[in-house]
Design a protein around this motif. Structure first.
Motif, PDB file in Angstrom:
ATOM      1  N   VAL A 110       0.852   7.786  10.918  1.00 25.80           N
ATOM      2  CA  VAL A 110      -0.388   7.596  11.680  1.00 25.80           C
ATOM      3  C   VAL A 110      -1.068   8.928  11.963  1.00 25.80           C
ATOM      4  O   VAL A 110      -2.297   9.056  11.852  1.00 25.80           O
ATOM      5  CB  VAL A 110      -0.089   6.840  12.998  1.00 25.80           C
ATOM      6  CG1 VAL A 110      -1.351   6.728  13.841  1.00 25.80           C
ATOM      7  CG2 VAL A 110       0.473   5.454  12.697  1.00 25.80           C
ATOM      8  N   LEU A 160      -0.734  10.437   0.898  1.00 26.96           N
ATOM      9  CA  LEU A 160      -1.225  11.258   2.005  1.00 26.96           C
ATOM     10  C   LEU A 160      -0.554  12.627   2.032  1.00 26.96           C
ATOM     11  O   LEU A 160      -1.170  13.629   2.413  1.00 26.96           O
ATOM     12  CB  LEU A 160      -0.990  10.536   3.341  1.00 26.96           C
ATOM     13  CG  LEU A 160      -1.719   9.200   3.528  1.00 26.96           C
ATOM     14  CD1 LEU A 160      -1.316   8.561   4.843  1.00 26.96           C
ATOM     15  CD2 LEU A 160      -3.227   9.391   3.475  1.00 26.96           C
ATOM     16  N   SER A 196      -8.090   1.997   3.971  1.00 26.17           N
ATOM     17  CA  SER A 196      -7.598   1.879   5.347  1.00 26.17           C
ATOM     18  C   SER A 196      -6.735   3.063   5.754  1.00 26.17           C
ATOM     19  O   SER A 196      -6.636   3.386   6.943  1.00 26.17           O
ATOM     20  CB  SER A 196      -6.768   0.599   5.506  1.00 26.17           C
ATOM     21  OG  SER A 196      -7.581  -0.528   5.693  1.00 26.17           O
ATOM     22  N   TYR A 197      -6.104   3.712   4.773  1.00 25.88           N
ATOM     23  CA  TYR A 197      -5.104   4.726   5.102  1.00 25.88           C
ATOM     24  C   TYR A 197      -5.652   6.152   5.021  1.00 25.88           C
ATOM     25  O   TYR A 197      -4.894   7.121   5.121  1.00 25.88           O
ATOM     26  CB  TYR A 197      -3.894   4.554   4.179  1.00 25.88           C
ATOM     27  CG  TYR A 197      -3.294   3.179   4.357  1.00 25.88           C
ATOM     28  CD1 TYR A 197      -2.423   2.915   5.403  1.00 25.88           C
ATOM     29  CD2 TYR A 197      -3.651   2.134   3.521  1.00 25.88           C
ATOM     30  CE1 TYR A 197      -1.906   1.650   5.601  1.00 25.88           C
ATOM     31  CE2 TYR A 197      -3.143   0.861   3.704  1.00 25.88           C
ATOM     32  CZ  TYR A 197      -2.273   0.620   4.748  1.00 25.88           C
ATOM     33  OH  TYR A 197      -1.772  -0.640   4.947  1.00 25.88           O
ATOM     34  N   ILE A 228      -2.934  10.330   8.949  1.00 27.94           N
ATOM     35  CA  ILE A 228      -4.212   9.634   8.743  1.00 27.94           C
ATOM     36  C   ILE A 228      -5.263  10.200   9.681  1.00 27.94           C
ATOM     37  O   ILE A 228      -6.411  10.468   9.284  1.00 27.94           O
ATOM     38  CB  ILE A 228      -4.046   8.122   8.944  1.00 27.94           C
ATOM     39  CG1 ILE A 228      -3.107   7.543   7.882  1.00 27.94           C
ATOM     40  CG2 ILE A 228      -5.392   7.409   8.921  1.00 27.94           C
ATOM     41  CD1 ILE A 228      -2.713   6.101   8.112  1.00 27.94           C
ATOM     42  N   ILE A 263      -0.144   5.417   0.820  1.00 27.41           N
ATOM     43  CA  ILE A 263       0.526   5.964   2.004  1.00 27.41           C
ATOM     44  C   ILE A 263       1.316   7.227   1.643  1.00 27.41           C
ATOM     45  O   ILE A 263       1.240   8.247   2.333  1.00 27.41           O
ATOM     46  CB  ILE A 263       1.435   4.899   2.656  1.00 27.41           C
ATOM     47  CG1 ILE A 263       0.580   3.789   3.280  1.00 27.41           C
ATOM     48  CG2 ILE A 263       2.340   5.526   3.712  1.00 27.41           C
ATOM     49  CD1 ILE A 263       1.359   2.580   3.748  1.00 27.41           C
ATOM     50  N   ASP A 298      -7.024   0.233   0.066  1.00 26.34           N
ATOM     51  CA  ASP A 298      -6.291   1.475   0.319  1.00 26.34           C
ATOM     52  C   ASP A 298      -7.087   2.442   1.188  1.00 26.34           C
ATOM     53  O   ASP A 298      -6.521   3.371   1.774  1.00 26.34           O
ATOM     54  CB  ASP A 298      -5.954   2.154  -1.009  1.00 26.34           C
ATOM     55  CG  ASP A 298      -4.686   1.605  -1.655  1.00 26.34           C
ATOM     56  OD1 ASP A 298      -3.941   0.870  -0.981  1.00 26.34           O
ATOM     57  OD2 ASP A 298      -4.430   1.923  -2.832  1.00 26.34           O
ATOM     58  N   HIS A 354       0.816  -1.228   0.000  1.00 33.99           N
ATOM     59  CA  HIS A 354       0.000   0.000   0.000  1.00 33.99           C
ATOM     60  C   HIS A 354       0.845   1.272   0.000  1.00 33.99           C
ATOM     61  O   HIS A 354       0.404   2.327   0.456  1.00 33.99           O
ATOM     62  CB  HIS A 354      -0.953   0.015   1.198  1.00 33.99           C
ATOM     63  CG  HIS A 354      -1.840  -1.191   1.286  1.00 33.99           C
ATOM     64  ND1 HIS A 354      -3.056  -1.280   0.645  1.00 33.99           N
ATOM     65  CD2 HIS A 354      -1.678  -2.374   1.925  1.00 33.99           C
ATOM     66  CE1 HIS A 354      -3.600  -2.461   0.900  1.00 33.99           C
ATOM     67  NE2 HIS A 354      -2.783  -3.153   1.663  1.00 33.99           N
ATOM     68  N   CYS A 370      -2.807  -2.464   8.207  1.00 38.75           N
ATOM     69  CA  CYS A 370      -3.902  -1.696   7.615  1.00 38.75           C
ATOM     70  C   CYS A 370      -4.889  -1.326   8.722  1.00 38.75           C
ATOM     71  O   CYS A 370      -5.521  -2.223   9.301  1.00 38.75           O
ATOM     72  CB  CYS A 370      -4.631  -2.508   6.556  1.00 38.75           C
ATOM     73  SG  CYS A 370      -3.580  -3.197   5.262  1.00 38.75           S
ATOM     74  N   SER A 406      -8.600   6.202  10.413  1.00 42.70           N
ATOM     75  CA  SER A 406      -8.274   5.100  11.317  1.00 42.70           C
ATOM     76  C   SER A 406      -9.117   5.196  12.579  1.00 42.70           C
ATOM     77  O   SER A 406      -9.215   6.251  13.196  1.00 42.70           O
ATOM     78  CB  SER A 406      -6.788   5.120  11.695  1.00 42.70           C
ATOM     79  OG  SER A 406      -6.514   4.133  12.683  1.00 42.70           O
ATOM     80  N   LEU A 430       4.555   4.299   8.718  1.00 39.29           N
ATOM     81  CA  LEU A 430       3.189   4.742   8.438  1.00 39.29           C
ATOM     82  C   LEU A 430       2.915   6.068   9.145  1.00 39.29           C
ATOM     83  O   LEU A 430       3.082   6.175  10.366  1.00 39.29           O
ATOM     84  CB  LEU A 430       2.202   3.678   8.926  1.00 39.29           C
ATOM     85  CG  LEU A 430       0.737   3.902   8.576  1.00 39.29           C
ATOM     86  CD1 LEU A 430       0.536   3.843   7.065  1.00 39.29           C
ATOM     87  CD2 LEU A 430      -0.142   2.870   9.272  1.00 39.29           C
TER      88      LEU A 430
END
Length: 544
Positions: A495, A180, A466-467, A498, A177, A464, A173, A420, A470, A493
């Motif tokens: 985080v 973003l 998922s990103y 997101i 990512i 995708d 992914h 994910c 969250s 990632l």
């Protein structure tokens, strides 16, 4: 639009954009050329953005394009996103050379003996066969043709539409990512306020004979729990004197794999059970010793469980397996002693189950220098060697076992890429309003086209989406990171990004069957006629 979407789908399928090949770059460049021929983007060439992935061996890239509504000034933005890579074609076997040619593949299939349902679908003329036809180049084609149509009258839009097409969905992914960063930049520079993200990843029947069309208002999460199993080697001539790591691994798989006790439920919807993705011993050459090490990892879907809850379940499973293994050793040894006329003496093992974090803490007390720097150097070296991102944490775990002077049988649980996050449009507040509105739009479109829609919470395949949002708590994510060796190096990632974006996500999806199989096919009457109308009416509802 039907014919235009069908022809574009064929052209996209013809580009072999298999994951981890240069084809992923080729298809991005094709899409850029397609967009560049649209008059709106000729007038606004800077509204097409090509983002090269960082340090990417194949020079893959994300493709973005946006339309700014001119009816009234509004920050409201709908994101249309999808992936442009496919899985490989090994499953096509003798048909591999036709996997990306929808016409020739259909011809060859008519010459074969096929399962009844596949035969029926092929001869109906309603399905297009080919790698990526269903997952998900038809969905990409729908977005592109819709974007072209919408660009003809920006004066009718009071908000913005952003298209994001991304590679590397089928494993890590990486595309979404890294995307973003662009989503955040556009939020700041263009003032985009992301009202809704629509993914067009494939939907399919959930059981034989299922004719419903599903809209998903969330996406399943995924963890990759890994176990390093340390045994005690012995010569096969003294097989009861060791502790066979391979046997422990097989028993662990038997305990966890496809076991519905590990399904995660939320409000009446359940994940599929864990699936084993890899099992191997760690012997590097043939000898007559039993295996002193083994490695197992699983796909583990998540709807609502915290990482802490999942770790407890998995550690309990490991402890159960180790107890059963000791019991089996003693049972078989007792039977062997009876057969051989030997005196039986109970075999006793001192074993333990550890989380990676626990092992790391034990090793830190024994290590004379900077343990973090030591692990960082090993990780950098393995990355330069191109070592698989699951095998690097294994190497680190084995190093820590040595440093911590752990010699007895043990199972160490850790996590590896990918992770994910799971997300869902909750029924309360603004998200609940979105769910209600989408349900009403689907009901109208369904009535017009005689389609039976049902809204479900979790898209059951990895996505995708998922990103973009969250629902994992900060505490849960921290627990994951602490048990994910060198998280920042191996799977950095963002985080916080997101969480900051927090884009509500739904999946409409092209409709087809057998994604990731050689019989993969997309149902054209729905995907090229009804689906575009569903997306069109959603955009009209929110942006006109």
């Amino acid at each position: 639009m039907f014919d235009e979407i069908r022809e574009l789908t064929k052209k996209l399928v013809a580009i072999p954009s298999i994951n981890t090949t240069v084809g992923e770059r080729d298809i991005a460049l094709y899409i850029k050329d397609y967009l560049s021929e649209i008059p709106y983007f000729q007038k606004h060439p800077d509204y097409i953005i090509m983002q090269e992935l960082e340090k990417d061996y194949y020079d893959r890239m994300n493709v973005f394009a946006f339309i700014k509504g001119e009816k009234t000034e509004s920050e409201d933005t709908i994101l249309l996103h999808g992936h442009i890579d496919t899985v490989g074609i090994e499953d096509y076997k003798g048909l591999k050379e036709y996997a990306f040619d929808t016409g020739k593949l259909a011809e060859k299939l008519t010459e074969m003996e096929l399962p009844e349902e596949v035969f029926k679908d092929l001869h109906s003329g309603d399905y297009m066969f080919g790698r990526g036809a269903c997952d998900m180049k038809s969905g990409d084609a729908v977005f592109l043709v819709l974007l072209k149509k919408l660009s003809e009258h920006p004066e009718k839009l009071k908000g913005n539409i952003l298209l994001s097409l991304n590679p590397v969905e089928e494993n890590l992914h990486t595309g979404i990512i890294e995307a973003l960063k662009v989503l955040k930049d556009l939020k700041e520079k263009e003032g985009f306020a992301y009202k809704l993200a629509i993914n067009n990843d494939f939907i399919c029947p959930l059981f034989p004979g299922d004719s419903r069309r599903y809209i998903y208002t969330g996406t399943v999460g995924k963890l990759l729990p890994c176990f390093y199993i340390q045994g005690k080697e012995t010569h096969v001539g003294q097989c009861f004197e060791g502790f066979d790591a391979s046997m422990a691994a097989s028993m662990l798989v038997n305990e966890i794999n496809l076991n519905t006790e590990y399904c995660d439920g939320y409000d009446g919807e359940y994940t599929l059970p864990p699936s084993v993705l890899k099992i191997k011993d760690l012997k590097t050459w043939y000898n007559v010793q039993t295996a002193d090490g083994a490695f197992v990892y699983f796909n583990y879907f998540v709807h609502n469980n915290t990482v802490e809850e999942i770790i407890k379940k998995l550690k309990d499973a490991a402890g159960k397996v180790l107890l059963e293994l000791v019991s089996k050793y003693n049972l078989e040894y007792r039977k062997y002693c009876k057969l051989s006329g030997m005196e039986y003496k109970e075999i006793i093992y001192d074993w333990e189950v550890l989380e990676y974090q626990e092992l790391h803490n034990l090793a830190r007390m024994e290590f004379p220098g900077d343990l973090e720097e030591y692990l960082r150097i090993i990780t950098d070296s393995e990355l330069l060697e191109g070592t698989d991102k699951r095998d690097i944490p294994l190497r680190l775990t084995r190093e820590l076992m040595t440093i911590a002077k752990k010699k007895n049988p043990a199972m160490v649980l850790f996590f590896a890429a990918p992770y994910c996050p799971h997300n869902l449009l909750k029924e309360e507040g603004g998200e609940g309003k979105l769910v209600q509105e989408i349900g009403e739009i689907a009901k109208r479109v369904g009535a017009e086209y005689k389609e039976d829609y049902k809204l479900l919470k979790f898209f059951p395949s990895l996505s995708d989406s998922s990103y973009l949002k969250s629902d994992d708590s900060q505490e849960s994510v921290e627990h994951l990171i602490h048990n994910f060796p060198q998280f920042e190096q191996l799977y950095p990632l963002p985080v916080e990004s997101i969480r900051d974006l927090n884009i509500p996500c739904v999946n409409f999806g092209c409709y087809g069957k057998d994604a990731h199989k050689w019989t993969e096919r997309v149902f054209m009457p729905y995907s090229f006629r009804v689906l575009p109308q569903l997306i069109w009416e959603t955009i009209q509802y929110y942006l006109t």
